[in-house]
Structures are given as structure tokens and as C-alpha cells.
Design an enzyme around this catalytic site. Structure first.
Site, PDB file in Angstrom:
ATOM      1  N   CYS A   1       1.651  -4.843 -20.248  1.00 50.28           N
ATOM      2  CA  CYS A   1       0.559  -5.806 -20.077  1.00 50.28           C
ATOM      3  C   CYS A   1      -0.079  -5.756 -18.688  1.00 50.28           C
ATOM      4  O   CYS A   1      -1.225  -6.139 -18.519  1.00 50.28           O
ATOM      5  CB  CYS A   1       1.098  -7.218 -20.253  1.00 50.28           C
ATOM      6  SG  CYS A   1       1.279  -7.669 -21.944  1.00 50.28           S
ATOM      7  N   HIS A   2       0.694  -5.314 -17.720  1.00 51.33           N
ATOM      8  CA  HIS A   2       0.173  -5.306 -16.349  1.00 51.33           C
ATOM      9  C   HIS A   2      -0.953  -4.296 -16.177  1.00 51.33           C
ATOM     10  O   HIS A   2      -1.647  -4.321 -15.179  1.00 51.33           O
ATOM     11  CB  HIS A   2       1.305  -5.006 -15.360  1.00 51.33           C
ATOM     12  CG  HIS A   2       1.937  -3.659 -15.542  1.00 51.33           C
ATOM     13  ND1 HIS A   2       2.864  -3.405 -16.536  1.00 51.33           N
ATOM     14  CD2 HIS A   2       1.752  -2.500 -14.878  1.00 51.33           C
ATOM     15  CE1 HIS A   2       3.225  -2.133 -16.452  1.00 51.33           C
ATOM     16  NE2 HIS A   2       2.574  -1.564 -15.456  1.00 51.33           N
TER      17      HIS A   2
ATOM     18  N   TYR B   1      -9.574  -6.385 -20.729  1.00 52.58           N
ATOM     19  CA  TYR B   1      -9.465  -7.270 -21.889  1.00 52.58           C
ATOM     20  C   TYR B   1     -10.612  -6.963 -22.862  1.00 52.58           C
ATOM     21  O   TYR B   1     -10.412  -6.854 -24.068  1.00 52.58           O
ATOM     22  CB  TYR B   1      -9.530  -8.733 -21.440  1.00 52.58           C
ATOM     23  CG  TYR B   1      -8.459  -9.081 -20.422  1.00 52.58           C
ATOM     24  CD1 TYR B   1      -7.204  -9.483 -20.840  1.00 52.58           C
ATOM     25  CD2 TYR B   1      -8.696  -8.972 -19.048  1.00 52.58           C
ATOM     26  CE1 TYR B   1      -6.203  -9.784 -19.921  1.00 52.58           C
ATOM     27  CE2 TYR B   1      -7.718  -9.273 -18.125  1.00 52.58           C
ATOM     28  CZ  TYR B   1      -6.472  -9.672 -18.561  1.00 52.58           C
ATOM     29  OH  TYR B   1      -5.489  -9.958 -17.653  1.00 52.58           O
TER      30      TYR B   1
ATOM     31  N   GLU C   1       2.574   2.380  -9.645  1.00 59.38           N
ATOM     32  CA  GLU C   1       1.984   3.387 -10.523  1.00 59.38           C
ATOM     33  C   GLU C   1       0.814   4.099  -9.868  1.00 59.38           C
ATOM     34  O   GLU C   1       0.099   4.866 -10.510  1.00 59.38           O
ATOM     35  CB  GLU C   1       1.566   2.726 -11.843  1.00 59.38           C
ATOM     36  CG  GLU C   1       2.770   2.076 -12.523  1.00 59.38           C
ATOM     37  CD  GLU C   1       2.465   1.501 -13.900  1.00 59.38           C
ATOM     38  OE1 GLU C   1       1.292   1.496 -14.290  1.00 59.38           O
ATOM     39  OE2 GLU C   1       3.420   1.076 -14.563  1.00 59.38           O
TER      40      GLU C   1
END
Length: 106
Positions: free
Chosen positions: A56-57, A25, A83
DNA sequence: GCCATGGCTAGTA
DNA sequence: GCCATGGCTAGTA
């Protein structure tokens, strides 16, 4: 009032983060010139109008923990595992190596 | 006044 | 664990 963070700028950055990489963030906030707006970034992501195209993850906390997710942390963890990210509880052992260098993304 | 954060202190073990 | 931060929403007057 000063210039405000634009949600579209945040999403524009996110779509450039590849699979297997993550960011924080705070990193996004700094890149946009709002070094203290990390919490606000989280609020903007919570609003993500298009989770299919905006990953967003891939945004996690600066301390290497998973952070929040509109559809639940469990879901976020699953996506990240797919991922290639590894977990030890809510901790990500390879957080540092997988942290994207936003300045170098295209 | 809430919150998907983060940086900094105090001070336990 | 505290609290400043910034964007948002609810909902008072």
C-alpha cells in the site's frame, strides 16, 4: 445501484507494482473503470488486511505528494526511501519518472 | 457523516 | 480552498 469496486481487484493490482515504482489512487480507480473513485481507493487501502504482501505504501497522490498511510506518513516515507524514492518534505521529486504504467504491468 | 483524493476556480503577490 | 465522489460505519427510529 451500479457495480461496485472490489477490494480484491485493488490488491491484485498492487502486488504487481515493483520496488522503486509507485502509482496513484486515481490511476488505480481508472484502471478498474471507476474514474471518480480515487477517494474510495484510499478507503480500501486503509483496510488492507495484509500489509506484508500488499504494498500500500506505493500508492501516492496525483500531485506528487506522499498521501496517507495506516501506520503514519513517516513510516510510509521510510519504506519508500528504502526502495530508492527521494523526498523533499512530502514532495517526491521523481514522482513522474517512477509512476508505474499500470496498463503495462504483468 | 466520515475520509489515505482530485480537479477546478478564484484571485494573491 | 472548495466540493463531488464512493465506500464505509455508527447508531436513529
Amino acid at each position: 445501484m451500479h457495480k461496485q469496486l472490489k477490494a480484491s481487484d485493488v490488491y491484485d493490482i498492487l502486488v504487481r507494482i515493483p520496488e522503486g515504482k509507485i502509482t496513484t489512487y486515481g490511476d488505480i480507480a481508472r484502471l478498474l473503470g471507476h474514474p471518480r473513485a480515487s477517494r474510495a481507493i484510499g478507503r480500501i487501502l486503509n483496510n488492507n488486511p495484509n500489509p506484508i504482501v500488499v504494498p500500500c505504501h506505493r500508492v501516492v497522490m496525483s500531485n506528487g505528494k506522499i498521501g496517507g498511510y495506516a501506520f503514519g506518513k513517516a513510516r510510509k516515507k521510510e519504506l519508500l526511501k528504502k526502495e530508492g524514492l527521494r523526498f523533499r518534505g512530502d514532495e517526491m521529486p521523481d514522482f513522474a519518472e517512477c509512476r508505474a504504467n499500470l496498463a503495462k504491468l504483468r
